[in-house]
Design a protein around this motif. Structure first.
Motif: not given
Lengths: 319, 577
Positions: B291-293, B310-312, B399-407, B498-501
């Motif tokens: 979502l973009e504002l 941009v990405d998770w 259950n060993d997941g690390v999540y890093r959202p790129i804001i 938009d950045l695909p990845s």
């Protein structure tokens, strides 16, 4: 016809009448009958892939002849060969950089053709690859780009390019479907007939977004069957004696209207020697498929030669 | 345009029309059913409540409408434990909503080797639907022997729908305000004529909700109005006109089609304007940057040019560095892997503090393994603060997941020529002179107010930035975030478009993607600046301590999703002299 017969004397009137009649007959005369169209020779009903050869690199690579092409992309992010006899996995180094693949087929010489599929983690290179068709050489096992469709200026609205593949032994033709450039509002996909030796386009049909392809010799001739990307419908288009795509697409059936069927698109089509179609379907929405997502339904249909149509037999989730 | 300038009334009218046509984030309407329909729906719900107390917990077909063979077939089938096995959740034994949908003579197509001796005269086909799991099972009942000779399991298959349910669906469709509006009917006067209107009944699917759905379709001239009715929740899902056309290929509309098209048409093909509580902005969905504002203004002053996710980055097993870059965005015709699930929603913040804008992104099979659900949320406070949140609802591949959202935030003080990006060093504000990155660590100093950074111009205007520190129940232990500042280059592939990845899913250090735009580091003075905020969230499936996790629980006979969301947040506090 305007009135032109008006002179006074009888002989002249008769002459004019004769002339009028001639003109009238000429004007109203029937056109010469059209030359009879010669329908293409109808091949025996059945599959069109009997001639497909095995790659000649199998033995030098230490592989048996019981191999399967694996594009599930579960174990590796690229195409693999599974040696079912020796329980081995094989990938030539040249296969790795091109990333995940989807549809595949073989020609009579054992060359393998593979079309890419957009997966998770798209980068600039993987985006560019979507517009190519790749060929694995039967002798060297090396994968190289073989054909390229036009990459749209803006690929963000649809990550798909080359997608569906089929081969016809009868005319030694390779068929490719492309979704490049199609948007939600405009169906701009293309069906190509290619020369497998050179990659030259022999014929094409535009304005069709097709996913799965297969060639089949039916009662009334050879047709290319394809699954619509936008609807749960299967269509076909006639192929002439040279394998050229001809005529208008013909609606065959809808997966959604089959008993227990779903609103999904045919992603893979296979037809057995017994003329039984196996159709693997998935809800296609022009977005990439991630790992853990691709659980397909498998439809089985029989060819009814008397009606030149397909009869639904069963549906089950893919195991 | 000059016409409107000369005619202010027309100009105002144009603005009013534009405002009326705008589609700000939606609220879901609740229809007012007629008394008799409300009673019928209540009776249906009461029947389920009663069935959940019974054994087996099954709503039966009304016996008054059945003949003797049908009654016997139903009785025999529901007494068979093999057939009714599965009417309770295997883990908790809680009853699941089931209903007998059809009872008819067995047809040849129903029979297999096990039931080969059956004939339509001797055997009946009884169909049972599981609303909780959207599955169907069928029993072949041998009437003379009073036995069940075969049970077939039909996962994902919709059953034949009984006439009374079809009738209920049609009544609901007729009374739905959106249907009446679409058909141009008066609510009361024209209802009596509905019986005369050609009505068809089309198959449909509710793929998103995995509910039982049906589509009464009203034919008007060359068009047909599809009304998708959810028979699990007894609600109208949506409506859509289709052209009847000449083609023999049928048109099928489904829940997913309606939802995706509403999202795409209103938020992917255009941005919507929002104005509320002193805040104004444009909101839309990108192909793969969530979502973009855009042009976020507070009291008529632009404070954010653009904010998006941009990405998770999802990393399993920090030792093996295996994972994915998940992109979120438009549900169709785009590269997003985790698609927008419905349109953005607005809800008030507690105590009238402001409002929150939320966008849900899900994969269809969530919360099954290796399926994801993310949420973007922005909290707009009346006092000018903005909370930028990235929320993960699980479940992922392990259950060993690390999540890093790129804001990505394109902030502005309004005076790029004099604005500076500064960090608090424990004693004073220190200006970043060039592009750089920094990790939020346990020893990171904050001001008394909790600020770590600020963007401020020579007049003292700007924003102070507070990362998640784990103090207020969000993100255990804090965000542990990487922060990067880069110069804004709209002409380069650095996120303006938009950045695909971006970057690798699975780096443990600063190489999360934005560092690619800092090579070589550029001076920041006098530039428009981009702040990249990359927090860290680690999932946990320990009972009682679940985090970034989700599971289904049975409530009132249906499966409800229970989520244990994890969230990272960055709070922007306005600074003004």
């Amino acid at each position: 016809m305007n009135r032109i017969c008006f002179p006074a004397s009888l002989s002249v009137r008769l002459l004019w009448l004769l002339l009028c009649a001639t003109v009238i007959l000429a004007a109203c005369g029937r056109a010469d009958p059209a030359p009879a169209t010669v329908p293409p020779p109808v091949r025996p009903i059945g599959i069109a892939t009997r001639c497909q050869g095995l790659p000649r690199f199998l033995e030098p690579a230490g592989l048996s002849q019981q191999v399967a092409i694996d594009t599930t992309n579960e174990l590796a992010g690229h195409v693999l060969l599974r040696d079912m006899q020796q329980q081995l996995l094989y990938a030539h180094p040249s296969w790795i950089p091109f990333g995940p693949m989807g549809s595949f087929t073989r020609d009579r010489d054992g060359n393998i053709y593979v079309a890419p599929i957009p997966f998770v983690d798209q980068d600039a290179q993987s985006i560019a690859n979507q517009y190519r068709l790749f060929r694995i050489d039967s002798d060297s096992s090396e994968m190289t780009p073989f054909f390229e469709v036009l990459q749209p200026a803006d690929a963000t609205a649809n990550p798909y390019g080359s997608i569906g593949l089929a081969y016809d032994c009868g005319t030694d033709s390779l068929y490719l479907s492309s979704l490049a450039g199609s948007t939600r509002r405009d169906e701009l996909g293309v069906l190509y007939q290619l020369d497998p030796a050179t990659g030259a386009i022999r014929s094409q049909l535009e304005g069709i977004d097709a996913v799965a392809l297969i060639v089949f010799n039916g009662r009334d001739g050879t047709r290319l069957y394809y699954g619509s990307a936008r609807t749960p419908n299967l269509f076909s288009v006639a192929l002439d004696e040279a394998g050229r795509l001809t005529g208008e697409p013909r609606y065959e059936f809808s997966l959604a209207e089959l008993s227990e069927g779903n609103v999904e698109s045919a992603l893979r089509l296979q037809i057995s020697e017994a003329n039984q179609m196996t159709l693997k379907a998935y809800r296609f929405d022009y977005s990439p498929i991630a790992a853990g997502q691709l659980t397909r339904n498998v439809y089985t249909l029989d060819y009814d030669a008397s009606a030149d149509s397909w009869t639904f037999l069963s549906l089950a989730p893919e195991q | 345009m000059s016409v409107f300038l000369r005619n202010p009334v027309l100009f105002v009218l144009l603005l009013l029309i534009a405002a009326a046509c705008a589609r700000p984030p939606a609220a879901t309407p609740t229809p007012d059913w007629s008394p008799d329909l409300a009673v019928a729906l209540a009776e249906r719900e009461a029947a389920f409540s009663a069935a959940l107390e019974a054994d087996p917990p099954v709503v039966r077909l009304w016996e008054e409408g059945l003949d003797a063979n049908q009654r016997l077939a139903q009785q025999v089938a529901l007494a068979d434990r093999t057939f009714t096995d599965g009417t309770r959740d295997p883990a908790t034994r809680r009853p699941l909503r089931h209903e007998v949908m059809s009872i008819r003579p067995a047809l040849p197509a129903d029979l297999t080797e096990k039931s080969a001796d059956c004939t339509p005269a001797t055997c009946y086909h009884v169909e049972l639907y599981n609303y909780a799991l959207n599955t169907t099972r069928a029993a072949i009942v041998n009437l003379p022997d009073r036995t069940v000779v075969e049970v077939r399991y039909l996962p994902g298959i919709q059953p034949d729908i009984p006439e009374y349910l079809v009738a209920l669906a049609i009544r609901m469709a007729i009374q739905a305000p959106e249907v009446q509006q679409a058909l141009g009917l008066e609510p009361s006067a024209d209802m009596a004529t509905m019986a005369a209107m050609k009505t068809a009944l089309n198959n449909t699917r509710c793929e998103r909700s995995q509910h039982l759905c049906i589509a009464p379709t009203f034919l008007q001239g060359t068009r047909a109005l599809w009304v998708i009715v959810d028979l699990t929740e007894m609600r109208i899902v949506g409506t859509r006109w289709t052209e009847l056309g000449q083609s023999s290929a049928p048109v099928i509309l489904t829940e997913r089609t309606l939802i995706d098209e509403e999202v795409y048409e209103n938020y992917c093909e255009q941005y919507q304007a929002v104005s509320r509580d002193g805040w104004e902005f444009q909101v839309g969905l990108t192909p793969s940057d969530g979502l973009e504002l855009r042009d976020v203004r507070w009291r008529d002053k632009t404070v954010i040019h653009s904010v998006k996710l941009v990405d998770w980055h999802v990393n399993y097993s920090e030792q093996d560095n295996f994972g994915y870059n998940d992109s979120t965005g438009c549900p169709i015709f785009g590269p997003a892997v985790v698609a927008a699930w419905g349109v953005p929603q607005i809800e008030p913040l507690p105590a009238g503090a402001g409002f929150a804008l939320r966008q849900d992104f899900r994969q269809d099979l969530w919360p099954q393994a290796c399926n994801y659900r993310y949420e973007q949320r922005l909290d707009f406070y009346r006092d000018g603060r903005i909370g930028v949140l990235a929320i993960n609802h699980g479940r992922g591949c392990g259950n060993d997941g690390v999540y890093r959202p790129i804001i990505r935030l394109h902030l502005t003080t309004g005076s790029p020529a004099t604005q500076q990006f500064q960090e608090w060093d424990g004693n004073a504000w220190r200006t970043w002179e060039t592009e750089q990155w920094q990790l939020q660590a346990p020893a990171t100093p904050y001001t008394r107010e909790g600020y770590q950074y600020r963007l401020v111009d020579s007049s003292g205007n700007g924003f102070a930035l507070t990362p998640g520190t784990g103090r207020y129940g969000n993100n255990r232990g804090g965000d542990n975030a990487w922060s990067y500042v880069t110069v804004h280059h709209p002409d380069r592939p650095e996120g303006h478009a938009d950045l695909p990845s971006l970057g690798s899913c699975c780096s443990d250090d600063h190489r999360q993607g934005p560092e690619l735009f800092q090579d070589p580091p550029e001076p920041l003075a006098g530039q428009e600046l981009i702040l990249w905020y990359v927090p860290y969230m680690k999932n946990d499936d320990t009972p009682g301590a679940q985090y970034c996790w989700a599971e289904g629980i049975v409530t009132d006979g249906l499966v409800q999703m229970l989520t244990y969301p994890c969230q990272a947040s960055l709070l922007l506090t306005p600074l003004r002299r």
